[in-house]
Design an enzyme around this catalytic site. Sequence first.
Site, PDB file in Angstrom:
ATOM      1  N   GLU A  82       0.495  -1.348  -0.064  1.00 17.44           N
ATOM      2  CA  GLU A  82      -0.178  -0.347   0.218  1.00 17.44           C
ATOM      3  C   GLU A  82       0.911   1.341   0.236  1.00 17.44           C
ATOM      4  O   GLU A  82       0.414   2.204  -0.472  1.00 17.44           O
ATOM      5  CB  GLU A  82      -0.644   0.314   1.508  1.00 17.44           C
ATOM      6  CG  GLU A  82      -1.641   1.189   1.083  1.00 17.44           C
ATOM      7  CD  GLU A  82      -2.474   1.238   2.258  1.00 17.44           C
ATOM      8  OE1 GLU A  82      -3.940   1.934   2.411  1.00 17.44           O
ATOM      9  OE2 GLU A  82      -2.336   0.811   3.535  1.00 17.44           O
ATOM     10  N   ASP A  83       2.075   1.031   1.082  1.00 21.61           N
ATOM     11  CA  ASP A  83       2.409   2.624   0.921  1.00 21.61           C
ATOM     12  C   ASP A  83       3.852   2.650   0.494  1.00 21.61           C
ATOM     13  O   ASP A  83       5.055   4.028   0.213  1.00 21.61           O
ATOM     14  CB  ASP A  83       2.729   2.814   2.467  1.00 21.61           C
ATOM     15  CG  ASP A  83       1.445   3.205   3.323  1.00 21.61           C
ATOM     16  OD1 ASP A  83       0.841   2.981   2.625  1.00 21.61           O
ATOM     17  OD2 ASP A  83       2.138   2.278   4.492  1.00 21.61           O
TER      18      ASP A  83
END
Length: 674
Positions: A82-83
């Site tokens: 996600e990051d």
Amino acid sequence: MSLLYPHSMIHQVISAAKTYIPNLDEKFLLEAFGFARKAHEGQTRKDGTPYIGHPVSAALILTQLHADEDTLIAAILHDVPEDTPVTLDEIEKKFGLKIRFLVDGITKLSKVHYRNDMLERQVESLKKLFIHSAHDPRIILIKLADRLHNMRTIGVVDPEKQKRIAMETMEIFVPIANLLGIWELKQQLEDCCFKVLRPKEFEELTEMVKKTAYQRQDTVKQTSNKVKKLLKTAKVPFTIVEGRQKNLYAIYTKMVKKQKSFHEIYDIVGVRIIVDNIEKCYQTLGILHQNFTPKIGRLKDYIAIPKSNGYQSIHTTVFGLKGIITEFQIRTYDMHLENEYGIAAHYFYGEEKKKESLRKKVARKYEWVQKILSMQKDISSNRQFLETLKLDIFEDRIFVFSPKGDVVDLPVGSNVIDFAYSIHSELGMLAVGAQINGKPADIFTKLKSGDTVYVETSEESDGPQAEWLSMVKTNEARHHIREFLKEQDKATILCEATSLLNHGIKNLGFEGIDVVSDYQKVMTMEDFKVDTWENLLYELGKGAIDLKDLLRVLFSKEELMGVETTPVYIKAYDRIRPNKFDYMTPEKVHQIHLIVEGRNRVGFLRDLCDELVGLGINIIAVRTMEKTSSDMERIYFSLEIVDISQYENTMYALGKVSGTAKVTRVQDHAETVA
């Protein structure tokens, strides 16, 4: 900030994991750490520490549950997709398909898709979490560890965001930990939320606990020593006897619920006794009652009837040494493991030969996930899904019995109809009456733990009515009622829907359905995307549209609720027993005015106020009015409420007080000056 900090933490994870995984692949764990650290390179948290410290901290928390190697690796990698630019495909290539599945399950949805609607993002993420967790419960364990570390470090976040995250944690993740039976994580999450949502009470209680710590520890030590001697004399083998302290939030809620001060809460500490088998549990109970005077009404046998999360233990409260009230918990070692670690105990602590029985236990403990997945099929609105999730799955539970002795687990507030549908759809369909504990009862009578319920049926029953939808508690009952209503004659449905809406409007203090203007109808039809008023009523009658949702749209907030005031906390007096989330800050509160007419008797006003206090309602003003007759009282209330649901609960609660004849809504308090 030095990168040695997270590097030292990964060695803490490895050291802790080695205590229960002798053949741990240390190199593989370090490889996952190196992969994640490189992916998160340059990223920091709000407090300035390297971001990699967060996933490693989550893994360290999971070692408390004796999580396996795959779970620890997935925890370390869980924020990478996600990051960072790293993809799930790359994770699969490096660490395998199992790790990919765990990481994918915990990864939130893309921020882009739901950027403008936090509720939509939250609900869709939860749905994804539940779907993946149905295949592998370890995903939820990672999510809980992730949330616990975020709550521990929440102090650097904006205060308003802190409250939002804490409320979400208390509403969603604390109940999940409870349902999974992971006591330690549940208590830590509660205390973290308590600190954010009730900082003043948290600090005061922390100081009180510190001041009494020495005396409490001394009492526990003396009591434990005496119990050890008693069990040795009776030749009852025991594994450990240890002192126990409630978490701060549990102490606080008990003070509020029991309306007692800190010093009156007698089981802040207790003694836990772990013995070899169930027979020894009851033998130990007998020994304790022979040597300490038991407190009447304080014996709870959760071995015979476990809690909804599978918790088993015998609790007894006695007058202990020097007359100090003491609580004992008696359980087997297997129960102790399950009570402390919940589903993790089955997943990580079992021997190979026990795997089959453990899988069955996991399946039983995990039934609520299947309920959620089933619930998704019947609920299209994300907002309704979240509310049903809180009420139908995560709310406090009660246990009631069928005439054959079968235990039925239902949410608090369930009635006979909810019970009937939980047994069989046909039983709910034909229900016309009931007997509760051998006494005749209405089918909408609310049940409480321990009730034995017999449902009376008739083949001549007309079946469920539209108004049942607003009276039942469980999603299962609503689903079957809606299915039945869909098959009814359209003319009958329209007639019932009109009557239902008329009744709902009157309950809100208006004259009835005739007050609805053409403008309101057009705006409401547009909102629900139906082309005619008749079709809207038809959808209401079938159960496709919820009455409360229709009323919210049909009337503006100003018309419906009355005077809006500035945002405030729901006030809590020293003696009130607020609802479960009394600490929440509503966006707005609304001032309403009611007149209650009832029989002139001693305690009538007190009973009315107690009902309001029980709902967490802030009473702005109350006064008696001119009587219409010598035996009838008229009492005026000015109240602050949060929403329509609380308004409806208020009207219901006041109406059920003994002696109440009528509850009337007045639009302007000037009308009450008589």
